[in-house]
Design a protein around this motif. Sequence first.
Motif, short mmCIF file in Angstrom:
data_model
loop_
_atom_site.label_atom_id
_atom_site.label_comp_id
_atom_site.label_asym_id
_atom_site.label_seq_id
_atom_site.Cartn_x
_atom_site.Cartn_y
_atom_site.Cartn_z
N ASP A 112 0.83 -1.20 0.00
CA ASP A 112 0.00 0.00 0.00
C ASP A 112 0.87 1.25 0.00
O ASP A 112 0.69 2.16 -0.81
CB ASP A 112 -0.87 -0.03 1.25
CG ASP A 112 -2.15 0.77 1.05
OD1 ASP A 112 -2.81 0.56 0.01
OD2 ASP A 112 -2.46 1.60 1.90
N GLU A 147 2.49 2.05 -3.12
CA GLU A 147 1.58 2.55 -4.13
C GLU A 147 1.34 4.05 -3.97
O GLU A 147 1.13 4.77 -4.93
CB GLU A 147 0.23 1.83 -3.99
CG GLU A 147 -0.38 1.43 -5.31
CD GLU A 147 -1.12 0.10 -5.17
OE1 GLU A 147 -1.51 -0.25 -4.03
OE2 GLU A 147 -1.28 -0.59 -6.19
N ARG A 148 1.42 4.49 -2.74
CA ARG A 148 1.07 5.89 -2.46
C ARG A 148 2.21 6.87 -2.62
O ARG A 148 2.00 8.07 -2.72
CB ARG A 148 0.56 6.01 -1.02
CG ARG A 148 -0.76 5.33 -0.79
CD ARG A 148 -1.18 5.50 0.67
NE ARG A 148 -2.24 4.57 1.04
CZ ARG A 148 -3.52 4.71 0.66
NH1 ARG A 148 -3.87 5.74 -0.08
NH2 ARG A 148 -4.42 3.82 1.03
N TRP A 176 9.85 4.06 -2.75
CA TRP A 176 9.28 2.93 -3.45
C TRP A 176 10.21 1.72 -3.33
O TRP A 176 9.79 0.61 -3.03
CB TRP A 176 9.03 3.24 -4.93
CG TRP A 176 8.21 2.17 -5.60
CD1 TRP A 176 6.85 2.12 -5.67
CD2 TRP A 176 8.71 0.99 -6.23
NE1 TRP A 176 6.46 0.97 -6.30
CE2 TRP A 176 7.57 0.25 -6.66
CE3 TRP A 176 9.97 0.47 -6.47
CZ2 TRP A 176 7.68 -0.96 -7.31
CZ3 TRP A 176 10.09 -0.75 -7.13
CH2 TRP A 176 8.94 -1.46 -7.55
N ARG A 231 6.90 0.10 -12.95
CA ARG A 231 6.29 0.26 -11.63
C ARG A 231 4.84 -0.22 -11.61
O ARG A 231 4.43 -0.93 -10.69
CB ARG A 231 6.37 1.73 -11.21
CG ARG A 231 5.78 1.97 -9.86
CD ARG A 231 6.07 3.35 -9.36
NE ARG A 231 5.15 3.67 -8.29
CZ ARG A 231 5.29 4.70 -7.49
NH1 ARG A 231 6.31 5.51 -7.63
NH2 ARG A 231 4.41 4.93 -6.54
N TYR A 232 4.13 0.16 -12.62
CA TYR A 232 2.73 -0.24 -12.69
C TYR A 232 2.59 -1.76 -12.74
O TYR A 232 1.84 -2.36 -11.98
CB TYR A 232 2.08 0.40 -13.93
CG TYR A 232 0.66 -0.04 -14.15
CD1 TYR A 232 -0.37 0.43 -13.33
CD2 TYR A 232 0.35 -0.95 -15.16
CE1 TYR A 232 -1.66 0.01 -13.52
CE2 TYR A 232 -0.94 -1.37 -15.36
CZ TYR A 232 -1.95 -0.89 -14.54
OH TYR A 232 -3.24 -1.32 -14.73
N GLN A 244 3.47 -3.44 -9.44
CA GLN A 244 2.39 -3.35 -8.46
C GLN A 244 1.33 -4.41 -8.73
O GLN A 244 0.87 -5.11 -7.82
CB GLN A 244 1.75 -1.96 -8.48
CG GLN A 244 2.68 -0.83 -8.05
CD GLN A 244 2.96 -0.80 -6.56
OE1 GLN A 244 2.50 -1.65 -5.81
NE2 GLN A 244 3.76 0.17 -6.14
N HIS A 252 0.31 -7.46 -6.21
CA HIS A 252 -1.04 -7.73 -5.71
C HIS A 252 -1.41 -9.19 -5.94
O HIS A 252 -1.97 -9.85 -5.06
CB HIS A 252 -2.06 -6.81 -6.41
CG HIS A 252 -2.15 -5.47 -5.79
ND1 HIS A 252 -2.68 -5.27 -4.53
CD2 HIS A 252 -1.76 -4.25 -6.22
CE1 HIS A 252 -2.62 -3.98 -4.21
NE2 HIS A 252 -2.06 -3.33 -5.23
#
Lengths: 225, 225
Positions: free
Chosen positions: B116, B119-120, B127, B172-173, B176, B180
Motif C-alpha cells: 500500500d 503505491e502511495r 518505493w 512500476r505499474y 504493483q 497484488h
Amino acid sequence: MTPREPVERLSVDAVADALRADILRGTIAVGEALRQETLAQRFGVSHIPVREALRQLAAEGLVSIRPNRGAVVASLSPDEATELLEIRCTLETQLVRWALPQADADIHARAADSLDLSERTADVDRWMEHNWTFHSTLYERAGRPRMVSMIRTLNNQIDRFIRVLLSRSDYRYRAQEEHHAILAAYRLGNEVAVCSLLGQHLLDTSKQLAAVIEQGNAGLPPGGR
Amino acid sequence: MTPREPVERLSVDAVADALRADILRGTIAVGEALRQETLAQRFGVSHIPVREALRQLAAEGLVSIRPNRGAVVASLSPDEATELLEIRCTLETQLVRWALPQADADIHARAADSLDLSERTADVDRWMEHNWTFHSTLYERAGRPRMVSMIRTLNNQIDRFIRVLLSRSDYRYRAQEEHHAILAAYRLGNEVAVCSLLGQHLLDTSKQLAAVIEQGNAGLPPGGR
DNA sequence: ACGGTGCATTTTGTATATGATGTGATCCAA
DNA sequence: TTGGATCACATCATATACAAAATGCACCGT
C-alpha cells in the motif's frame, strides 16, 4: 625481449590467496587470531596490504573482524552451517535442472572420472578437490558462472568443517554412495530423481556437519564469532 | 561526564556505508571513477580506510577494482543482471515455500501495508524501500537470516538499474499488479501459485532490466567493467 | 577474594615518502 | 596530416614511522 614476468600480482591479492588457502586447508585453526604484524612479517609486506586482505576474506566469510580486537578465522555455528548448505542445495538443484538437458557424454564421463578419482585417493585435499569437480561438472552446462562462483564461496565457508567430518566419521563412504546414485540418475536424465538425491545428499551432509560442529564447540566458550 | 559520543564506529565502515548509499541511490554514476584522494578528503580520513572500504564494496559487487587503475562504480552486463535475478528468484521462491506455512495475519497485514505504501509514494527511494519490505516480509517467517542477507546483497547490485527502470517505463505499474497477485495467492496459502507468480514477476523484471541495460550501454564502449 | 589502576599489546588511523603504472599530451618522422 | 614513440604527470600501491585509542591483563592495596 624477455617474455615479461608472469604478471606481478597485487600483493594484497597474494596475501589474500595465501591466507585463504591456509584457512581452507585448516593450517590456521578456527578461532585463531590473525595478527597483522605477524602476517605482515610472514608475507614480507607491510601491514597495509594485510589489512585489506583480511577485509577481503571477511567479506568472503572466512574471517571475522571484531572492531578493535582484531581478526580471527571465522567460526560457524551449527545453524549457520545448516543454512549455508540449504542455500547451496537450493542453488545446486536449480542449476542441475538447467544443466541436465544439456548434459552429454563428455559431461557424464568427466563426472564419473572425478568420482572415480575421489574414490582412489587417500589424500583429504585431493578428495575435496575431486568432490568439488564432481559437483560442479554436474551443472557446468547450465552456463551460470556467477551462480557457480557463489556456490564456490559458500563451499569455502564450509570446507574446513567437512574436512573434520572426513576424518571422524563414515561421511566419506556415505558421500561416495550418494554420489554414485546421483550420477546414475543424472545419466538417465531423470531430473526429479537427481534433484531428490542431491537434496538428500546435501541434507545428509548438513546433519552430520551440524553434529560435528556442535561437538567441536562443546568445550569452547560460546560467541567465538 | 559527557554521555559519550553515539558510539564511534570504525571509519572504514563509515566510509563504506556512505559510499554504498551513494552508489545505491545513483548519486555516483555507473562507471564513474572513485579516486582515493578525493574520497579521503570528502570523508575527512586518510586514504587507507578508503582503500579498505573500496575493497569491501568490491566484494559486495558494487565497485570494481582494476589493478593500478583505481576503482569505478561497477557496471552490470545484461547477462549478469539476468543471472543475478535468477539467483534471487531461486532463493526467494524457496524461502517463500518455507515461510508460507508459518505466515499469519500479522505477516499478511504488514505485506499489504508495504504494498500500500509503495503505491502511495511518488518518491523513488521510498518505493524501493517499500518494495524490499514487501518482498522480505513474505519470507520473514522462514527464519533464514543469511539467505535474506544474501538476497539483500544481490539486490544491491541490481537496484541502481531498477531505478532507471522505474523512471523510464511502466515497470512500476506492472510490478504493483504482480505484487497484488502474489499477495493474494500468498494470503490463500497457495504455494504453487505464489511461487509461479513470484517467478514470473522476477522473470519479467529481469527481461526489462536486461533491455534497459543493453540500451543504456548502447553508446558506451564495451568492457566498462 | 575483590575491584580498581595502570601498563603492554594491538588495532586503527595519519602523515609522508617512494616506486610503479597507466594516461594523455607532445613531438618527431614519414 | 597521420602514426607512433616519448615523456611528464596523475594516481595507485606499498612502505615506514608514528600517534591515538581500545582491550586485556597483571598488579596492587584493601
